[in-house]
Design an enzyme around this catalytic site. Structure first.
Site, PDB file in Angstrom:
ATOM      1  N   CYS A 126       5.465 -20.773 -40.690  1.00 11.72           N
ATOM      2  CA  CYS A 126       5.876 -21.359 -39.423  1.00 11.72           C
ATOM      3  C   CYS A 126       6.165 -20.267 -38.259  1.00 11.72           C
ATOM      4  O   CYS A 126       6.225 -20.540 -37.086  1.00 11.72           O
ATOM      5  CB  CYS A 126       7.175 -22.225 -39.601  1.00 11.72           C
ATOM      6  N   HIS A 128      13.010 -24.683 -38.885  1.00 15.34           N
ATOM      7  CA  HIS A 128      12.071 -25.084 -38.481  1.00 15.34           C
ATOM      8  C   HIS A 128      11.957 -24.173 -37.225  1.00 15.34           C
ATOM      9  O   HIS A 128      12.677 -24.162 -36.190  1.00 15.34           O
ATOM     10  CB  HIS A 128      11.724 -26.600 -37.952  1.00 15.34           C
TER      11      HIS A 128
END
Length: 256
Positions: free
Chosen positions: A113, A187
């Protein structure tokens, strides 16, 4: 509500996961600048710390214009509910090619990510026009942009130069990197001012790019309107649920 649609190739909607595992990157300027400059972002652009979303003196410390924000945000129950509600009404992204308003990468790589967040920042908006010709990033995007969602994710998984560049900086942060079998609740979310003037919210674990609204000609990714449409909106979701939202944020802007 954001949009995750567009014309393009037919894609599988079956989630798939890459066999390759990256080392999770830390969201700080030292790590991201070394990675960005090593793959082809010009030295004239750099990431800078954003210490506050509300304090005007601290915001004034960031060079302008800001082209993109890269944030890490924990997956709280309130944010998850908001995401699930929004995603339920969206189709998987079907866009491909240079005419699309955003270059978006679906995340299939474990712990990839951070790299994907960086790619979202530098592959969209003004930074996309400044990439060093002939660089690894330029060559990679030349192959990736024409592809659909699944094929683009597969290309990223198979591009060894991107993996090696990410791994080269993965242990240079201030905290110990996660082990391959450890999960992260954080995230990476990129908020980029697109070339069309819209604020794009880009995250590899959503269904596609999200258009959060238009910005004026003189409004950058750290402007009051961009903050209200972007990061502050996420903070407010958690505050309404009765808690704070710890996060980190760096800004892609001219180098000092």
């Amino acid at each position: 509500m954001g949009e995750a649609g567009g014309k393009g190739v037919t894609l599988s909607e079956v989630p798939h996961e890459s066999p390759k595992t990256f080392t999770m990157l830390e969201n700080n300027p030292e790590v991201m600048n070394e990675l960005a400059h090593s793959i082809g972002v010009p030295k004239e652009l750099s990431f800078h710390d954003v210490y506050s979303l509300y304090d005007s003196d601290m915001l004034a410390m960031v060079p302008r214009p800001v082209f993109a924000l890269l944030t890490t945000i924990p997956m709280t129950e309130a944010w998850k509910q908001e995401r699930d509600t929004e995603d339920a009404d969206l189709e998987w992204y079907k866009g491909a090619g240079p005419a699309e308003p955003a270059i978006w990468f679906r995340q299939t790589i474990i712990h990839g990510c951070g790299l994907i967040g960086l790619l979202h920042c530098v592959s969209n908006g003004v930074p996309s026009e400044l990439i060093v010709p002939g660089s690894e990033l330029a060559k990679f995007l030349g192959k990736a942009v024409p592809l659909g969602m699944d094929e683009r994710a597969r290309l990223l998984n198979e591009t060894e130069s991107m993996y090696q560049a990410s791994e080269a900086v993965a242990h240079k942060g201030d905290t110990e990197a996660l082990k391959p079998d450890e999960d992260s609740i954080h995230h990476f979310v990129a908020l980029v001012k697109g070339l069309d003037g819209n604020l794009l919210e880009l995250e590899g674990s959503r269904k596609g790019p999200l258009n959060r609204g238009s910005l004026g000609e003189n409004e950058d990714a750290l402007s009051e309107r961009a903050l209200e449409l972007g990061v502050r909106r996420l903070v407010d979701i958690q505050r309404r649920a009765g808690g704070d939202l710890p996060f980190s944020c760096i800004a892609l802007a001219p180098s000092l």
